[in-house]
Write a protein that holds these residues in place. Structure first.
Motif, PDB file in Angstrom:
ATOM      1  N   UNK A 256       1.045  -0.964  -0.074  1.00 51.04           N
ATOM      2  CA  UNK A 256       0.093  -0.029  -0.063  1.00 51.04           C
ATOM      3  C   UNK A 256       0.960   1.282   0.001  1.00 51.04           C
ATOM      4  N   UNK A 257       2.065   1.187   0.842  1.00 46.02           N
ATOM      5  CA  UNK A 257       2.812   2.369   0.981  1.00 46.02           C
ATOM      6  C   UNK A 257       3.413   2.681  -0.340  1.00 46.02           C
ATOM      7  N   UNK A 258       3.864   1.551  -1.077  1.00 45.18           N
ATOM      8  CA  UNK A 258       4.738   1.814  -2.369  1.00 45.18           C
ATOM      9  C   UNK A 258       3.734   2.461  -3.340  1.00 45.18           C
ATOM     10  N   UNK A 259       2.591   1.728  -3.473  1.00 46.74           N
ATOM     11  CA  UNK A 259       1.813   2.234  -4.470  1.00 46.74           C
ATOM     12  C   UNK A 259       1.155   3.694  -4.443  1.00 46.74           C
ATOM     13  N   UNK A 260       1.048   3.874  -3.005  1.00 46.08           N
ATOM     14  CA  UNK A 260       0.352   5.186  -2.847  1.00 46.08           C
ATOM     15  C   UNK A 260       1.537   6.353  -2.915  1.00 46.08           C
ATOM     16  N   UNK A 261       2.566   5.762  -2.625  1.00 51.42           N
ATOM     17  CA  UNK A 261       3.734   6.945  -2.910  1.00 51.42           C
ATOM     18  C   UNK A 261       3.938   7.079  -4.440  1.00 51.42           C
TER      19      UNK A 261
END
Lengths: 331, 331
Positions: A256-261
């Protein structure tokens, strides 16, 4: 009370990751004394450039869902990856004494002994607005002290879920299989706030039930509006007791962190949260000045009664109170 | 502008069900002129004992769902039962001129010619708070004029659904079958607010799809928290075009009314809404005084920028602005 340190001592202590000084700085920001507030503000301003570098994970779930055991398992998994984790609890109803802080630590006994973990329950005797403020500031202090993951747990009283959602990057809802009675405690709107739903206690005879629940919730959630993050809410199972599903849930959070960054939502959301924080604080202060006014406090019960019973127009009552407030300020 | 009537003339006209005077009274409460406001307040106070006797139905749904056709069909069904119905529209984005009020009436052409129906779009040029206030007051005027059902339609912009939910007894969400794209426009949390979901345009080839959607949503909704009303959210199909499902939906609303009157929720909810209305008005006024302050208006952009970018603590910026505000009041 112990003697206060200097601004420099707090700042240096926090930045070097000193847990004792971090604890004392949190106590400082929770203090209602004027001198403490001034000191706390300077400390926060000093450490501001060193904040923001953590993953902020909000977790909610009704009592009985196994939150403590779950957070302990998740926390231990995170420290096993050599990451520092801080666990903060938002409990606006808490009237904690030294005794129950101990209880809180006992609750996550193993994690509390882990040198990479830091556990801190919410301060006692604060209003919901006060809890929100101190938790947000505690989060910043922990980030400056090098904690890479901040877990913010809420007991789900009052507006606490909305508060936690408003200060976290990822919001996790813990549930139990077998829906029915267990979910009665969850308030409307919480399901739709979640970035992931984890069906806990998926162990033993419960396992089959939990898998069924996953399918049901997944089918349900795909009917619901998509989040601004473009991330589709996932439903997973885990057993904090057996330690299953914890690692993959953590991977989901990292995903999630990666995709939203990548899609820019992570930063957007943080910026919107900062703005919201400022406006919340302004609104809260304005309201407090009104509702904590001695004359208003005396006058409001009568107005509330007549409005509730439909004997007076809400607007008429409101205008009368606002007028009383205005006059009391001029005295 | 036409000459104002006396308080007595407005009051008598409204209570006798005079549509022209009702319309003029609504224009009066929407007015921003001080004298109009004083007059409007007296009129509202006069008619207050004659309010509260309607069923207030909030309706929302994304554009394209067929809201106007649906409301026209529902409205005509209600008037066919010899009941008077008023349709109010909440549209905070509206910059309506005479032209588009006409458009609004054309939208529900048949209903607007029905002597038992009264259609009124929301006032233009008001803030969301202003729209909320004028709609609530318009609702009271319509009740005093003998309208037994008030339909409050929202276009779903901004916070308008929450507003409408907060002033209605029953909240209906209109949806389309085939989910996917259509529901993208619905905001998070709206599904959980609904007392019923109606899958519209269940006609022709769409019929099978609509029936499938009912099963899906019903399965989904039973997983979600129960409402305080103890009424289980129903999912139904209808076709405003063919007129099917409208009568049974109306029966559902009547069933809801009966069961919530019996269990006491109906009155409880109304009382809570009255209180909420008073507190909302207080909060809005306090906020408006702050945010509409000339000096704050000048200072706020810089603060917002630095807070958003993380260069300044939200609380520091908020306190500075509150300080500026306080000083400006003392001048």
């Amino acid at each position: 009370m112990r003697q206060r340190l200097t601004v420099e001592a707090y700042t240096q202590g926090i930045l070097s990751g000193d847990r004792i000084i971090l604890s004392r700085a949190i106590t400082l920001i929770e203090s209602k004394l004027k001198n403490d507030k001034i000191l706390a503000k300077s400390v926060l301003e000093n450490i501001l450039p060193n904040t923001g570098n953590s993953m902020r994970v909000g977790i909610t779930g009704v009592p009985g869902v196994g939150k403590s055991t779950f957070i302990e398992a998740l926390g231990k998994h995170i420290t096993s990856l050599k990451k520092k984790v801080a666990v903060l609890t938002i409990d606006p109803s808490s009237k904690k004494t030294g005794g129950s802080i101990l209880a809180d630590k006992t609750r996550m006994e193993e994690l509390s002994r882990d040198p990479l973990a830091f556990i801190r329950p919410s301060a006692s005797g604060l209003s919901l607005g006060g809890v929100a403020r101190s938790t947000r500031e505690t989060m910043l202090l922990c980030e400056a002290a090098g904690y890479e993951v901040i877990i913010i747990e809420t007991v789900g009283v009052g507006q606490s879920e909305t508060l936690v959602k408003g200060m976290s990057d990822f919001f996790l809802l813990l549930m139990l299989a077998g829906a029915g009675d267990e979910i009665q405690g969850i308030k409307k709107g919480i399901m739709e706030m979640a970035d992931a739903v984890a069906i806990n206690k998926a162990d033993g005879a419960n396992k089959v039930l939990a898998e069924q629940a996953v399918t049901e919730y997944q089918n349900a959630l795909h009917l619901f509006p998509k989040s601004d993050s473009d991330f589709i809410t996932k439903v997973v199972t885990c057993s904090a007791l057996e330690g299953t599903g914890i690692a993959s849930l953590w991977e989901l959070i990292m995903e999630y962190q990666q995709s939203t960054i990548q899609n820019g939502y992570f930063q957007e959301n943080r910026q919107a949260q900062n703005l919201e924080w400022m406006h919340d604080y302004i609104r809260q202060t304005l309201e407090e000045q009104f509702y904590e006014n001695t004359i208003i406090k005396k006058a409001i019960a009568t107005s509330e009664k007549s409005v509730k019973e439909g004997n007076e127009l809400p607007v008429t009552a409101a205008e009368r109170l606002l007028d009383i407030f205005r006059k009391s300020l001029m005295k």
